[in-house]
Write a protein that holds these residues in place. Structure first.
Motif, PDB file in Angstrom:
ATOM      1  N   LEU A 183       7.518  -7.318  -7.301  1.00 46.13           N
ATOM      2  CA  LEU A 183       6.918  -6.167  -6.630  1.00 46.13           C
ATOM      3  C   LEU A 183       5.756  -5.628  -7.464  1.00 46.13           C
ATOM      4  CD1 LEU A 183      10.292  -4.537  -5.647  1.00 46.13           C
ATOM      5  CD2 LEU A 183       8.481  -5.014  -3.991  1.00 46.13           C
ATOM      6  N   PRO A 184       4.855  -4.834  -6.861  1.00 50.95           N
ATOM      7  CA  PRO A 184       3.716  -4.302  -7.608  1.00 50.95           C
ATOM      8  C   PRO A 184       4.065  -3.059  -8.428  1.00 50.95           C
ATOM      9  CG  PRO A 184       3.557  -3.635  -5.323  1.00 50.95           C
ATOM     10  CD  PRO A 184       4.752  -4.548  -5.416  1.00 50.95           C
ATOM     11  N   GLU A 185       3.148  -2.682  -9.303  1.00 50.68           N
ATOM     12  CA  GLU A 185       3.260  -1.439 -10.050  1.00 50.68           C
ATOM     13  C   GLU A 185       3.390  -0.279  -9.064  1.00 50.68           C
ATOM     14  OE1 GLU A 185       0.964   0.716 -13.768  1.00 50.68           O
ATOM     15  OE2 GLU A 185      -0.232  -0.368 -12.290  1.00 50.68           O
ATOM     16  N   TYR A 186       4.273   0.679  -9.409  1.00 51.21           N
ATOM     17  CA  TYR A 186       4.483   1.866  -8.583  1.00 51.21           C
ATOM     18  C   TYR A 186       4.768   1.527  -7.130  1.00 51.21           C
ATOM     19  CZ  TYR A 186       2.884   4.628 -12.560  1.00 51.21           C
ATOM     20  OH  TYR A 186       2.758   5.196 -13.806  1.00 51.21           O
ATOM     21  N   PHE A 187       5.521   0.460  -6.909  1.00 52.26           N
ATOM     22  CA  PHE A 187       5.890   0.109  -5.529  1.00 52.26           C
ATOM     23  C   PHE A 187       6.628   1.258  -4.861  1.00 52.26           C
ATOM     24  CE2 PHE A 187       9.966  -0.527  -7.452  1.00 52.26           C
ATOM     25  CZ  PHE A 187      10.892  -0.382  -6.427  1.00 52.26           C
ATOM     26  N   CYS A 188       7.326   2.070  -5.648  1.00 54.79           N
ATOM     27  CA  CYS A 188       8.187   3.117  -5.105  1.00 54.79           C
ATOM     28  C   CYS A 188       7.457   4.424  -4.844  1.00 54.79           C
ATOM     29  CB  CYS A 188       9.352   3.375  -6.061  1.00 54.79           C
ATOM     30  SG  CYS A 188       8.820   3.783  -7.749  1.00 54.79           S
ATOM     31  N   GLU A 229      11.885   1.318   2.053  1.00 50.48           N
ATOM     32  CA  GLU A 229      12.110   0.603   3.314  1.00 50.48           C
ATOM     33  C   GLU A 229      11.138  -0.560   3.472  1.00 50.48           C
ATOM     34  OE1 GLU A 229      12.177   1.536   8.144  1.00 50.48           O
ATOM     35  OE2 GLU A 229      11.900   3.157   6.687  1.00 50.48           O
ATOM     36  N   GLN A 230       9.864  -0.311   3.158  1.00 52.45           N
ATOM     37  CA  GLN A 230       8.875  -1.373   3.273  1.00 52.45           C
ATOM     38  C   GLN A 230       9.125  -2.473   2.246  1.00 52.45           C
ATOM     39  OE1 GLN A 230       6.752  -1.760   5.662  1.00 52.45           O
ATOM     40  NE2 GLN A 230       5.905  -3.646   4.843  1.00 52.45           N
ATOM     41  N   ALA A 231       9.457  -2.085   1.024  1.00 51.03           N
ATOM     42  CA  ALA A 231       9.735  -3.080  -0.011  1.00 51.03           C
ATOM     43  C   ALA A 231      10.938  -3.943   0.375  1.00 51.03           C
ATOM     44  CB  ALA A 231       9.982  -2.394  -1.352  1.00 51.03           C
ATOM     45  N   ALA A 232      11.966  -3.319   0.928  1.00 55.56           N
ATOM     46  CA  ALA A 232      13.158  -4.076   1.343  1.00 55.56           C
ATOM     47  C   ALA A 232      12.790  -5.126   2.379  1.00 55.56           C
ATOM     48  CB  ALA A 232      14.213  -3.128   1.898  1.00 55.56           C
ATOM     49  N   THR A 233      11.926  -4.766   3.327  1.00 50.81           N
ATOM     50  CA  THR A 233      11.501  -5.705   4.361  1.00 50.81           C
ATOM     51  C   THR A 233      10.739  -6.879   3.764  1.00 50.81           C
ATOM     52  OG1 THR A 233      11.378  -3.944   6.029  1.00 50.81           O
ATOM     53  CG2 THR A 233      10.106  -5.951   6.455  1.00 50.81           C
ATOM     54  N   LEU A 234       9.844  -6.601   2.824  1.00 51.17           N
ATOM     55  CA  LEU A 234       9.024  -7.652   2.235  1.00 51.17           C
ATOM     56  C   LEU A 234       9.844  -8.547   1.294  1.00 51.17           C
ATOM     57  CD1 LEU A 234       5.851  -5.493   1.609  1.00 51.17           C
ATOM     58  CD2 LEU A 234       6.027  -7.422   3.186  1.00 51.17           C
ATOM     59  N   VAL A 265       0.893  -1.159   0.000  1.00 50.93           N
ATOM     60  CA  VAL A 265       0.000   0.000   0.000  1.00 50.93           C
ATOM     61  C   VAL A 265       0.935   1.213   0.000  1.00 50.93           C
ATOM     62  CG1 VAL A 265      -1.981   1.113   1.076  1.00 50.93           C
ATOM     63  CG2 VAL A 265      -1.632  -1.339   1.378  1.00 50.93           C
ATOM     64  N   SER A 266       1.492   1.500  -1.170  1.00 49.48           N
ATOM     65  CA  SER A 266       2.572   2.482  -1.258  1.00 49.48           C
ATOM     66  C   SER A 266       2.069   3.893  -0.983  1.00 49.48           C
ATOM     67  CB  SER A 266       3.231   2.403  -2.633  1.00 49.48           C
ATOM     68  OG  SER A 266       3.858   1.157  -2.817  1.00 49.48           O
ATOM     69  N   THR A 267       3.002   4.744  -0.578  1.00 54.15           N
ATOM     70  CA  THR A 267       2.716   6.104  -0.122  1.00 54.15           C
ATOM     71  C   THR A 267       3.362   7.114  -1.071  1.00 54.15           C
ATOM     72  OG1 THR A 267       4.714   6.479   1.187  1.00 54.15           O
ATOM     73  CG2 THR A 267       2.988   5.133   2.203  1.00 54.15           C
TER      74      THR A 267
END
Length: 283
Positions: A38-43, A19-24, A9-11
């Motif tokens: 990873l999902p579209e627009y993960f960043c 940081e969240q993507a690295a954890t997952l 649920v990217s911000t």
């Protein structure tokens, strides 16, 4: 080959998203995943369309691309990096929505620029990606080698591409074992069509489909459908995460691919399509 799709649920904050993507990604790798998507627009899920232009990176350079490379190398995985905006030197008012793949040594293995740009207006919600994006032109696939030495052909697509079966047919020459569909489907379109279309693409192409998605209420006010899925070549949903951050996992089993394609050799029965002979009316 063990697979994992990451739901986020990217911000509007790139650093928080990384940081969240690295954890997952680390969690997926610790669970044995060899290919992680990873999902579209993960960043970035920006507050307005122009925000993606502000963080667009030059191809081959930038903190988002470096993070993807580092994660792939650190965990020894194939990493399908959702999408990120890549800048176009000749057109600073538009970027590409690009899916980059990094191999276990951290080197970029493939790039796919989203071909079909989403436009939607139901009177309440309006989207038009062509305002800030330019479309890609070519399908893209790559070969991912599992840790047991088995090579798998993997085809790439992004979100709205899912509605255009001709793209996936093009990716099946030669056949893919896996299609990856990073997405950020809206709730109305996702509820109506997401699972239906993913299962259809798996069945008609007799391959696995891995679909990492955005899933939840975002800080910018947008709601995305989620329901990240892994579907097998018979159209069976092997795993699903309805909402929120987390993982969808499963195994790409070559024996299942062979069984489905041998029992029902539909890919061999194709008559129409690029490279296939046409017969004039009346012949």
């Amino acid at each position: 080959m063990r697979l994992a799709a990451i739901q986020m649920v990217s911000t509007p904050d790139v650093d928080r998203n990384l940081e969240q993507a690295a954890t997952l990604v680390a969690r997926a790798a610790a669970g044995g995943a060899e290919l992680v998507a990873l999902p579209e627009y993960f960043c970035l899920m920006g507050r307005q369309d122009g925000d993606k232009l502000a963080v667009a990176e030059a191809p081959g350079h930038g903190p988002i691309q470096q993070a993807l490379s580092d994660w792939a190398r650190r965990h020894g995985i194939w990493l399908v990096g959702g999408t990120l905006p890549l800048a176009r030197e000749a057109d600073p008012l538009h970027a590409t929505n690009s899916c980059l793949v990094f191999g276990p040594e951290g080197r970029q293995a493939s790039r796919y620029d989203k071909i079909h740009l989403f436009r939607y207006d139901d009177g309440e919600r309006r989207y038009d990606e062509s305002q800030t994006l330019c479309p890609g032109r070519q399908p893209a696939a790559f070969e991912a080698r599992a840790r047991d030495g088995t090579a798998h052909r993997v085809g790439l697509s992004v979100c709205y591409d899912l509605r255009f079966p001709e793209l996936f047919r093009a990716l099946m020459q030669p056949p893919c074992d896996l299609l990856v569909v990073p997405a950020a489907f809206t709730r109305p379109t996702g509820e109506a069509h997401w699972e239906l279309l993913l299962r259809a693409r798996a069945v008609e192409n007799q391959c696995y489909v891995l679909a990492p998605a955005q899933g939840g209420r975002h800080e910018n006010g947008r709601s995305t459908w989620g329901h990240s899925l892994l579907v097998d070549p018979w159209g069976r949903v092997l795993d699903c995460r309805p909402d929120g951050e987390g993982l969808v996992t499963g195994t790409l089993d070559p024996a299942v691919l062979r069984q489905v394609r041998q029992q029902l050799p539909a890919l061999e029965h194709r008559v129409l399509g690029p490279g296939l002979p046409a017969t004039a009316a009346g012949d």
